[in-house]
Write an enzyme that holds these catalytic residues in place. Sequence first.
Site, short mmCIF file in Angstrom:
data_model
loop_
_atom_site.label_atom_id
_atom_site.label_comp_id
_atom_site.label_asym_id
_atom_site.label_seq_id
_atom_site.Cartn_x
_atom_site.Cartn_y
_atom_site.Cartn_z
N THR A 165 0.81 -1.22 0.00
CA THR A 165 0.00 0.00 0.00
C THR A 165 0.84 1.27 0.00
OG1 THR A 165 -1.66 -1.31 1.20
CG2 THR A 165 -2.00 1.03 1.20
N GLY B 192 0.73 -0.49 5.41
CA GLY B 192 1.15 -1.40 6.49
C GLY B 192 0.12 -2.42 6.90
N1 GLY Z 1 -5.17 -4.30 1.75
C1 GLY Z 1 -4.82 -3.41 2.79
C2 GLY Z 1 -6.01 -2.84 3.47
O1 GLY Z 1 -6.97 -2.54 2.81
O2 GLY Z 1 -6.02 -2.68 4.66
#
Ligand code: GLY
Length: 597
Positions: free
Chosen positions: A419, A504
């Site tokens: 991310t 994270g």
């Molecule tokens: N895939 C990371 C989140 O959406 O928390």
Amino acid sequence: MFRSISIALVLSTTAFPGLSQQTADTVAPEAEADAVSAFDGISPELQASLAAKQDGVPAEAQTWMIAAANPWAVQAGARVLQNGGTAADAMVAVQATLGLVEPQSSGLGGGAFLVWYDAATGAVTTLDGRETAPLAATPTLFQDAAGEPLKFFDAVVGGRSVGTPGTPRLMETAHRMWGRANWGSLFDDAIALAEDGFPVSPRLAALVEGDADRLKRFPDTAGYFFPNDVPVQVGDLLINEAYADTLRQIAADGSAAFYTGAIAEDIVSAVRTASGNPGVLSTTDLALYRVIERPAVCVPYRNHDVCGMGPPSSGALTIGQILGTLEPFALADRDPMDPDTRRLIGDASRLAFADRGRYMADSDYVPVPTKGLVAPDYLKTRSDLLNGDTALEEVAPGEPEFDHALIWADDDSIELPSTSHISIVDAEGNALSMTTTIENGFGSRLFVRGFLLNNELTDFSFRTHRNGVPIANRLEPGKRPRSSMAPTIVLKDDAPVLVIGSPGGSRIIGYVAQSIIAHLDWGMDIQQAVSAPHLLNRFGTYDLEEGTDAETLAEPLEALGFKVNTRALTSGLHAIAVGDTLRGGADPRREGIAFGK
Ligand code: GLY
């Protein structure tokens, strides 16, 4: 000033051995050492910001500012703001560039959440550009024939995990609502960089090498990241003609060029024919995709309002619960490194994660007690649990008030972090906080038309029930998987004072909550706040950031009854503190910068 997009080709061959199991969260900070050489082509002013970050000094500006994960992306956004664009305009340029230079973390094939403060009206609102489950997906998508959950990477790699992307439509929606610049022009820098090539950063090179086995499973992915069967190296000039062509089509025809027609057909084909692990995404899913405007979730803390993204993200609710539970405790009078201070923060976090695991999911599909979870009376019951001297022996979900109740079982979603986060304040005082993702580092590993497709569906619980009781975050057709992303804007007297967020996975929640505490309670400047050592507790184990002062708390926290684990904690916090001036902080653990004028 921002016209110097010409690339300085730097033939560094630094490699990072021993990274075979790295995810996008865990590249060692030493990768930063080569960051300057990989960014030699950016303007001298941005070079200065990069050097300032490495010296621990916040960026400072009077009028506008951007903090994001890669200097090329910040440069593209800065040019838009310099030319009078809004924060929404700049975001489009930043995101288009991040999808090229930081492809492992976010891009057209993923999803995002955006929080917007509107200077003209004082309103805060959010846009949900989360991926959706295909209409043909079933709740048992991530189970084997015996009904047991698949191993994480067996689920991730291939077409099965791919949800309908939301980022292109989110970019367009934000631009339509709050933009002013010519839409097509916002892609100019990213298109030029894709055509001319960009120097591969240390972080990207290390992650490619570390993920070789998975990336090489698909010929198009292998061809891009392993030209001549060799992983791209730091400073290599990487050209992405396919991405330039995709951006050109979106620039000309809007997001419809992505959600219908040849690009959509290629996405669906890649998903459905993925060798060994095909998925069920259809052109109908893409054609039906919509961005949803939702009210921000705002929680009071120390005479501020902490506003962020509600369900399907658990970000704002869980951060709000942590802060609300800590409100009765005068953290400002406590030493940040006192073990009892960390007992309070750690157990407040554990309690919030217990509620998150039971109650938080896509509220369009399941009733979520959004108001009840952050109601002051309820949070007081959680604060009262912290009045002892030692770590809580048992942590269980509470009983918040529901508007409409159902019984849920605790979930066991697996989330590995990647991310990216973008914070922007423009010259009019609008503020944008956007966390953007393709989920795991390199997402599903499927590479189509110059970008990677997400694996966001693995943010659903792989199990559907526990002891016969349904799990709120189970997969359902059209549903959006629960997220931990926490794009946040903190207001004081209805005006923004802090714009912040981080990548994270589920650690995002702790990274953001603790940076807010560091800034508001302990008065750290914004660079100090994002650089401060991490001590995180989600499900019981206290994670201490290795190589930092956090390690000194291992024994005292064990003595209080916590299990302790020392490890890399590679946040990617990007923050702007708004006061008489704008002050920006960029996480020293990654390659980003804050820059403004
Ligand atoms: N895939 C990371 C989140 O959406 O928390």
